[in-house]
Design an enzyme around this catalytic site. Sequence first.
Site, PDB file in Angstrom:
ATOM      1  N   ASP A   1       2.283 -14.213 -14.797  1.00  0.00           N
ATOM      2  CA  ASP A   1       2.338 -15.785 -14.112  1.00  0.00           C
ATOM      3  C   ASP A   1       2.938 -16.783 -15.363  1.00  0.00           C
ATOM      4  O   ASP A   1       3.655 -17.539 -15.040  1.00  0.00           O
ATOM      5  CB  ASP A   1       0.634 -16.177 -13.942  1.00  0.00           C
ATOM      6  CG  ASP A   1       0.655 -16.217 -12.387  1.00  0.00           C
ATOM      7  OD1 ASP A   1       1.484 -16.232 -11.747  1.00  0.00           O
ATOM      8  OD2 ASP A   1      -0.852 -15.743 -12.202  1.00  0.00           O
TER       9      ASP A   1
ATOM     10  N   HIS B   1       0.845  -1.187  -0.073  1.00  0.00           N
ATOM     11  CA  HIS B   1       0.146  -0.113   0.122  1.00  0.00           C
ATOM     12  C   HIS B   1       0.700   1.165   0.008  1.00  0.00           C
ATOM     13  O   HIS B   1       0.662   2.410  -0.724  1.00  0.00           O
ATOM     14  CB  HIS B   1      -0.878   0.030   1.459  1.00  0.00           C
ATOM     15  CG  HIS B   1      -2.327  -0.818   0.732  1.00  0.00           C
ATOM     16  ND1 HIS B   1      -3.035  -1.164   1.952  1.00  0.00           N
ATOM     17  CD2 HIS B   1      -2.675  -1.144  -0.165  1.00  0.00           C
ATOM     18  CE1 HIS B   1      -4.098  -1.812   1.615  1.00  0.00           C
ATOM     19  NE2 HIS B   1      -3.939  -1.775   0.339  1.00  0.00           N
TER      20      HIS B   1
ATOM     21  N   GLU C   1      -2.243 -18.134 -18.937  1.00  0.00           N
ATOM     22  CA  GLU C   1      -0.971 -17.747 -17.886  1.00  0.00           C
ATOM     23  C   GLU C   1      -0.416 -19.105 -17.559  1.00  0.00           C
ATOM     24  O   GLU C   1       0.616 -19.094 -16.641  1.00  0.00           O
ATOM     25  CB  GLU C   1      -1.455 -17.066 -16.701  1.00  0.00           C
ATOM     26  CG  GLU C   1      -2.971 -17.439 -16.255  1.00  0.00           C
ATOM     27  CD  GLU C   1      -3.471 -16.632 -15.290  1.00  0.00           C
ATOM     28  OE1 GLU C   1      -2.820 -15.658 -14.696  1.00  0.00           O
ATOM     29  OE2 GLU C   1      -4.761 -16.548 -15.218  1.00  0.00           O
TER      30      GLU C   1
ATOM     31  N   CYS D   1      -2.145  -8.546 -20.594  1.00  0.00           N
ATOM     32  CA  CYS D   1      -2.335  -7.620 -19.465  1.00  0.00           C
ATOM     33  C   CYS D   1      -1.415  -7.817 -18.297  1.00  0.00           C
ATOM     34  O   CYS D   1      -1.494  -7.432 -17.267  1.00  0.00           O
ATOM     35  CB  CYS D   1      -3.705  -8.100 -18.875  1.00  0.00           C
ATOM     36  SG  CYS D   1      -3.959  -9.887 -18.306  1.00  0.00           S
TER      37      CYS D   1
END
Length: 755
Positions: free
Chosen positions: A627, A362, A603, A674
Site C-alpha cells: 500500500d 484461489h 502504509e 511485511c
Amino acid sequence: MLEALRRIVEEVSASPHRNRALAIIVRRVREAMRVDACSVYLFDAAGSHLVLMATDGLDPAQVGIFRVPRTEGFVGQVGERQQPLNLTAAPADPRSRDFPELADQPCSAFLGVPLMHLRRVLGVLVVQRVPACLFSSDEVAFLVTIAAQLAGAINDVTRGDTISQLLRDRSEAPAFLQGIPGIPGVAIGTIMLPDPLANLTAVPDRRPEDMDAEEASLRAAVIAARNEIRDRSEDLRAAVSDEAKAILDAYVMLLDSDRLIIDAVARIRAGNWAPGALRETIAAFSRVFEEMEDPYLRARAEDMGGLGRRILMHLQSAESIERTYPENCILMDEEISLARMADVPVARLVGVVGTRGSVYSHAAILARSLGIPAVMGLGDLPIGHLDGVAAVIDGFRGRVFINPSPAILHQYQRIIRYEKNLSTHLATLRDEPAITPDGMRIGLQSNVAMLSDLEPSLNSGAEGIGLYRTEFSFMLHDRFPSEEEQCKIYRQLLEAFAPRPVVMRTLDIGGDKSLPYFPVVEDNPFLGWRGIRVTLDHPEIFLIQLRALLRANAGLGNLHLAFPMISAMEEVDVALDLMDRAYRSLREEDMPAAKPQIGVIVEVPSATYLAPLLARQVDFVSIGTNDLTQFLLAVDRNNSRVAPLYDSLHPAVIDAVHRTVRAVHGAGKKVSVCGEMAGDPPAAILLLGMGVDTLSMASPRIPRIKKVIRTVSRRHAEELLNEALSLRTAAAVRSLLNGAIDMAGLGMLVGPAKP
C-alpha cells in the site's frame, strides 16, 4: 461526430480479425470526415518501417506492400514525433516524398495522427483531400480522438491475429503471449479449454413455463455440483497443503449456503427460468467481491463465476460430462475457477493460464500448493482455437508460448531440470539461520491469511508470523463473528507458533474492501473509510475483537498486535485506549487475558513522516510496502493501464522506507517489512542494507530470501543501498541490484536459469 465515433469503435471492437478491423476504420473515418482518402499504416515486426495496411481512396494494390522508413516522409514524422501533422499543400512541402503509386491524382491536404497504446506507437492514421486546404481544428480533434479510441482495439485484434499466426507458423523465433507472472515456474504441455456448456454469461432471460419445475431443477443442480466438488476435493486432499484444503472446504460451504438458492429461487418466482435466475444471482454475488479494493478479496469474484458455471452444467445436462485430459494438461480459461482445476486429475495438471485472472485468486493459491506455474492476465484474447494445442508457460516472466519450436522446447526443458535441482538445494536451508556472512541476523517470517497457511509456513522454516490478516476469518461468516469464534481462531494461530511471535493485524475493512454483510459505498474508496478508521468508528465491533485477541494470548504471550492504515497520532491514542478498556473488562470478569506487544503498520505516506512519534508510542513498527508504494506513486497495481508504473524500487519508495527504518531505530524500537518488497531478492538486499530487523513474506519466498541473506554481507548491502539512493529511476535501481545478484552467483533466484 460523437455518434459516428461510437459506431466506429463498436464495429472495430466486434471485428474478429485485424485486417477486417482496419478496413472498417478507413471506410468509416472517410465517410465521417468527408475526405478523399483514409489510410492506416502500422509498424512492421522489426519496427523499422511503417507499412500501409488499409486504405479507402488510394491504390488498394499497395496494401501490405508500400513501406515508409520510420523516420522519413510525413507518415514517418507523425510516428517519430508522436503528434499530429496538418499540411495544406503536402506535395509542395520540401519534406515530402513522392508517392505516385498511391493515387491517380495527388492529395494536397494531409492530416496524420499517431496510433498509440500505453506509450507505444502502433502506427499512423492518415486522411487526405485533393484540394489544398488546412484541416479544421475540429477535424484534427476528431481524428486524434478516434485514433486514441481505436489504438486499444487495434492492439487487441492484433493479439488475436498473433494467436492464429502462432498456430500456423512453428517459427524458431521466440514469439509469445505476454501476461502477468502468477506462480513462478515453467511447464510444458497441452492446453485444455473449459466445456462450452459452462458459458454462464451467454444464458438468455426466458419466462418459465413451470416455476415449480424450474426451482426443482435448480436445487438438484446445486446439490449435484456440491457433491461433485466434494468428491473432487477428496481426490485432491492427499496432494495439496492445508491451505488448499481450506479453500476447497470454503468452496463447498458456498454451495451449502441457503443464500444462493434463496436468491435464485426469488428470481425464478419473479419471472426468469432457472439458468437466467442463476446467471443473475451469480452476477450479484460476484459484484460484491468485484467492488472491493483488496485484490485478494476482489479475486473471489472468480470463484463465484466458477460455481455458477458448475451449476449451469448440471442444469443443462442430467449427467456430468466426462472429459479426457492429456498427460501434461495446461488449463486455460478466461477466469480459472477452483472447481475447474479440481476436475483435472492431479497427476496430469502441470500449469494454469487465465486471460482475466489475478495472482490473488484461489486458483493461483491452489497452483502454488500443487507446485505448478501460473500465468494470469493475458487480456481479452480469442482463445477458442487453442484447445489441444501444445504450449510452454513461463510463470517467471508471465509468458505463454503457443506451438513452441524445438529450440524453445529444449530451452525450457533445461530450465525445468535446473529449477528442480534449485528447489532441492534451497530446501536444505530450512533449519539454517538467516545470518549474513558478516554476522547480522535477520528474522524471516510468513504472511498468513487463513489457518490453512500454517503448515506451509512451518515447513518453509518461518520464524514466526509477520502478518496475519484477521479480516479473512470475518469473510467466512454471514455476520460479524462472535468473541468466542474469533478467540478460537486466534488461539490456534498463537499455539501453532508459540513461543515464536505472531503479528496479527486488527480488522482491516472499509471502503471498497467491505464485508458482504457490512457494505460500504463511497465515491473514492481508496482514500475513504477503511482500516483503523472503521474500527475506531465502531468500537462495539473493535472491542469484541480486542477481547478475543487478549483472551487468545493468555498463557502464551507471543501475540504482537498491529493497527493498520494509521495516518494520525490521534488514531493510535484512541486505539490504545480501547485496548486498555478491553483488558480491564476482561480482568473485571476474571477471564484469563494477556496484553500483547503493540505496533502500527506504516502504509500511508503521512505515517512515514510521523515515524519518530509513532515509534515512541508503540512497541514495534511494521512497514506495509504494498500500500505504501501504491499511495506514494498514486498507482493502482491492479489497473493494467498503470500497473507498469508500480515498482517498490522507485527511488521515492526506497527513500520513504529508509527514512522510516532510521526513525524507528532512532527511537530504540524494531522494524519489520511485511509487503511484497520483503520477498523480492533485489529489494531484500536494500532492506538488509537499511538494517530492517524482520522480513515477512509469502512462505514459498522464504528459502530464496534466506539464500540471499546468507550470501550477501551487511556491509556490501549498505554500499548498494547508498548507491541506489543516488539513482533517479526504478529501472536503474533494479539494474544495479540485479547486477549485484548475478555477481554473487544468485541470478537463479530472480528468474529462470539462463538458456
